[in-house]
Design a protein around this motif. Sequence first.
Motif, PDB file in Angstrom:
ATOM      1  N   ALA A   1       0.832  -1.209   0.000  1.00  0.00           N
ATOM      2  CA  ALA A   1       0.000   0.000   0.000  1.00  0.00           C
ATOM      3  C   ALA A   1       0.861   1.253   0.000  1.00  0.00           C
ATOM      4  CB  ALA A   1      -0.926  -0.012   1.213  1.00  0.00           C
ATOM      5  N   ARG A   2       2.019   1.198   0.666  1.00  0.00           N
ATOM      6  CA  ARG A   2       2.960   2.306   0.680  1.00  0.00           C
ATOM      7  C   ARG A   2       4.365   1.731   0.546  1.00  0.00           C
ATOM      8  NH1 ARG A   2       3.258   7.769   2.852  1.00  0.00           N
ATOM      9  NH2 ARG A   2       5.357   8.279   3.562  1.00  0.00           N
ATOM     10  N   VAL A   3       5.008   1.995  -0.568  1.00  0.00           N
ATOM     11  CA  VAL A   3       6.385   1.554  -0.768  1.00  0.00           C
ATOM     12  C   VAL A   3       7.297   2.430   0.086  1.00  0.00           C
ATOM     13  CG1 VAL A   3       8.287   1.405  -2.420  1.00  0.00           C
ATOM     14  CG2 VAL A   3       5.982   0.695  -3.100  1.00  0.00           C
ATOM     15  N   PRO A   4       8.105   1.852   0.980  1.00  0.00           N
ATOM     16  CA  PRO A   4       9.005   2.676   1.785  1.00  0.00           C
ATOM     17  C   PRO A   4      10.041   3.372   0.903  1.00  0.00           C
ATOM     18  CG  PRO A   4       8.859   0.428   2.645  1.00  0.00           C
ATOM     19  CD  PRO A   4       8.219   0.423   1.296  1.00  0.00           C
ATOM     20  N   VAL A   5      10.236   4.661   1.149  1.00  0.00           N
ATOM     21  CA  VAL A   5      11.250   5.439   0.444  1.00  0.00           C
ATOM     22  C   VAL A   5      12.304   5.865   1.458  1.00  0.00           C
ATOM     23  CG1 VAL A   5      11.743   7.509  -0.907  1.00  0.00           C
ATOM     24  CG2 VAL A   5       9.605   6.252  -1.296  1.00  0.00           C
ATOM     25  N   TRP A   6      13.502   5.335   1.305  1.00  0.00           N
ATOM     26  CA  TRP A   6      14.619   5.709   2.169  1.00  0.00           C
ATOM     27  C   TRP A   6      15.536   6.630   1.382  1.00  0.00           C
ATOM     28  CZ3 TRP A   6      16.357   0.361   4.612  1.00  0.00           C
ATOM     29  CH2 TRP A   6      15.323  -0.116   5.427  1.00  0.00           C
ATOM     30  N   VAL A   7      15.936   7.725   1.996  1.00  0.00           N
ATOM     31  CA  VAL A   7      16.741   8.736   1.313  1.00  0.00           C
ATOM     32  C   VAL A   7      18.193   8.591   1.736  1.00  0.00           C
ATOM     33  CG1 VAL A   7      17.107  11.202   0.950  1.00  0.00           C
ATOM     34  CG2 VAL A   7      14.772  10.293   1.146  1.00  0.00           C
ATOM     35  N   GLY A   8      19.085   8.528   0.743  1.00  0.00           N
ATOM     36  CA  GLY A   8      20.500   8.367   1.009  1.00  0.00           C
ATOM     37  C   GLY A   8      21.254   9.684   0.993  1.00  0.00           C
ATOM     38  N   GLY A   9      22.375   9.689   1.714  1.00  0.00           N
ATOM     39  CA  GLY A   9      23.255  10.848   1.717  1.00  0.00           C
ATOM     40  C   GLY A   9      23.443  11.436   3.094  1.00  0.00           C
ATOM     41  N   SER A  10      24.574  12.103   3.300  1.00  0.00           N
ATOM     42  CA  SER A  10      24.905  12.652   4.611  1.00  0.00           C
ATOM     43  C   SER A  10      25.154  14.146   4.607  1.00  0.00           C
ATOM     44  CB  SER A  10      26.139  11.933   5.174  1.00  0.00           C
ATOM     45  OG  SER A  10      25.845  10.576   5.417  1.00  0.00           O
ATOM     46  N   SER A  11      24.988  14.795   3.462  1.00  0.00           N
ATOM     47  CA  SER A  11      25.110  16.251   3.429  1.00  0.00           C
ATOM     48  C   SER A  11      23.934  16.874   4.173  1.00  0.00           C
ATOM     49  CB  SER A  11      25.110  16.741   1.984  1.00  0.00           C
ATOM     50  OG  SER A  11      23.824  16.549   1.397  1.00  0.00           O
ATOM     51  N   PRO A  12      24.041  18.130   4.591  1.00  0.00           N
ATOM     52  CA  PRO A  12      22.901  18.784   5.246  1.00  0.00           C
ATOM     53  C   PRO A  12      21.622  18.715   4.421  1.00  0.00           C
ATOM     54  CG  PRO A  12      24.870  20.096   5.561  1.00  0.00           C
ATOM     55  CD  PRO A  12      25.255  18.987   4.610  1.00  0.00           C
ATOM     56  N   ALA A  13      21.732  18.897   3.102  1.00  0.00           N
ATOM     57  CA  ALA A  13      20.542  18.849   2.250  1.00  0.00           C
ATOM     58  C   ALA A  13      19.949  17.450   2.207  1.00  0.00           C
ATOM     59  CB  ALA A  13      20.889  19.307   0.835  1.00  0.00           C
ATOM     60  N   ALA A  14      20.812  16.433   2.152  1.00  0.00           N
ATOM     61  CA  ALA A  14      20.321  15.056   2.097  1.00  0.00           C
ATOM     62  C   ALA A  14      19.652  14.649   3.398  1.00  0.00           C
ATOM     63  CB  ALA A  14      21.475  14.104   1.780  1.00  0.00           C
ATOM     64  N   VAL A  15      20.225  15.058   4.516  1.00  0.00           N
ATOM     65  CA  VAL A  15      19.636  14.733   5.817  1.00  0.00           C
ATOM     66  C   VAL A  15      18.279  15.414   5.966  1.00  0.00           C
ATOM     67  CG1 VAL A  15      19.919  15.000   8.317  1.00  0.00           C
ATOM     68  CG2 VAL A  15      21.852  14.276   6.916  1.00  0.00           C
ATOM     69  N   ARG A  16      18.193  16.658   5.529  1.00  0.00           N
ATOM     70  CA  ARG A  16      16.909  17.365   5.581  1.00  0.00           C
ATOM     71  C   ARG A  16      15.881  16.688   4.673  1.00  0.00           C
ATOM     72  NH1 ARG A  16      15.026  22.214   7.200  1.00  0.00           N
ATOM     73  NH2 ARG A  16      13.261  23.094   6.062  1.00  0.00           N
ATOM     74  N   ARG A  17      16.324  16.275   3.498  1.00  0.00           N
ATOM     75  CA  ARG A  17      15.428  15.586   2.553  1.00  0.00           C
ATOM     76  C   ARG A  17      14.912  14.286   3.168  1.00  0.00           C
ATOM     77  NH1 ARG A  17      18.922  15.390  -1.387  1.00  0.00           N
ATOM     78  NH2 ARG A  17      18.233  17.423  -2.149  1.00  0.00           N
ATOM     79  N   ALA A  18      15.799  13.539   3.792  1.00  0.00           N
ATOM     80  CA  ALA A  18      15.386  12.295   4.437  1.00  0.00           C
ATOM     81  C   ALA A  18      14.370  12.559   5.529  1.00  0.00           C
ATOM     82  CB  ALA A  18      16.604  11.569   5.007  1.00  0.00           C
ATOM     83  N   ALA A  19      14.644  13.570   6.341  1.00  0.00           N
ATOM     84  CA  ALA A  19      13.778  13.860   7.482  1.00  0.00           C
ATOM     85  C   ALA A  19      12.381  14.274   7.046  1.00  0.00           C
ATOM     86  CB  ALA A  19      14.400  14.964   8.340  1.00  0.00           C
ATOM     87  N   LEU A  20      12.288  15.097   6.010  1.00  0.00           N
ATOM     88  CA  LEU A  20      11.000  15.692   5.643  1.00  0.00           C
ATOM     89  C   LEU A  20      10.268  14.952   4.530  1.00  0.00           C
ATOM     90  CD1 LEU A  20      11.921  19.488   5.818  1.00  0.00           C
ATOM     91  CD2 LEU A  20      11.024  17.984   7.601  1.00  0.00           C
ATOM     92  N   ARG A  21      10.998  14.147   3.738  1.00  0.00           N
ATOM     93  CA  ARG A  21      10.342  13.483   2.615  1.00  0.00           C
ATOM     94  C   ARG A  21      10.444  11.961   2.660  1.00  0.00           C
ATOM     95  NH1 ARG A  21      11.194  18.478  -0.095  1.00  0.00           N
ATOM     96  NH2 ARG A  21       9.448  18.920  -1.509  1.00  0.00           N
TER      97      ARG A  21
END
Length: 306
Positions: free
Chosen positions: A180-200
Amino acid sequence: MSLAYGIQLPVQSQSTMYAEPWEADAGPADLVEIARAADRAGFVYVAACDHVAIPRRLAEAMSTVWYDPVATLAHLAAVTTRVRLLSHVAVVGLRHPLVTAKQYATLDHLSGGRLVLGVGAGHVREEFEALGADFERRGTVLDETIDALRVALGPDEFPSHHGKAYDFEGLGQRPRPAQARVPVWVGGSSPAAVRRAALRGDGWLPQGDPRDRLSAQIERIRRLRAEAGVEEPFTVGAITEPLYVGTPSWNVGRRTLTGPPQALAASLSAYPRMGVDQIQVRFRCRGRSELIDQISAFGAEVAPHL
């Protein structure tokens, strides 16, 4: 809750940063047996990387061996029963979201709902330029691509997305994902990537952050999610040091964690105390049989102590 563990597949990508010498002569049969061993040993996922083409300037370091992740994971889905299938990571900005959704929805459908879609921004300029993708704006495009993939991998046969980079509606895609919901895990350790992971994202795949940096990154993710009022479940990952279960009879490198199972488990137990939910492990080995032995020993002797 016990600490989950997964593995980045060998053979499938052969960067000199991590590939073992034996992988150069390995192939599909090795991948199948390794994936089956991980499946038997309770690994939560097997993971495959994504590059379309490597420029000559990077070929010596990165190699040009990068199996397509969708084809590879689909092949392994057919010879395993339980283990999840992770793209770590798919450079989704290289392709239109409807193309990505078609590929990964089919993979999820065929595997009975075992996909975890790991995504990242990418870093090879020539790859983007050759495919007509915007390298300079890849972060912004990735943000929108995640939003577009949310609807394209959702339950609606005719997904709708209206953004700056992509605009589509009234176009049907089946089969739909089994989940029903495919998990989306966001990769990367830059500030932008961490923010993207947290919010999206539904999870975070750090890019090899050492232990002394992880806690601050995890705290930032928690803070960003709290400030945005995001309450959905979230999976924090970590890539461990190289491992060798037991006492090696060869030089496995000074950074490699070695020793009896309980000692390894005691060291790895530091990760959940930081807030990590799943660890990605990679074993030092001289061939397929040694790797399978290591996978089996980890599952049987180390994992019960985690």
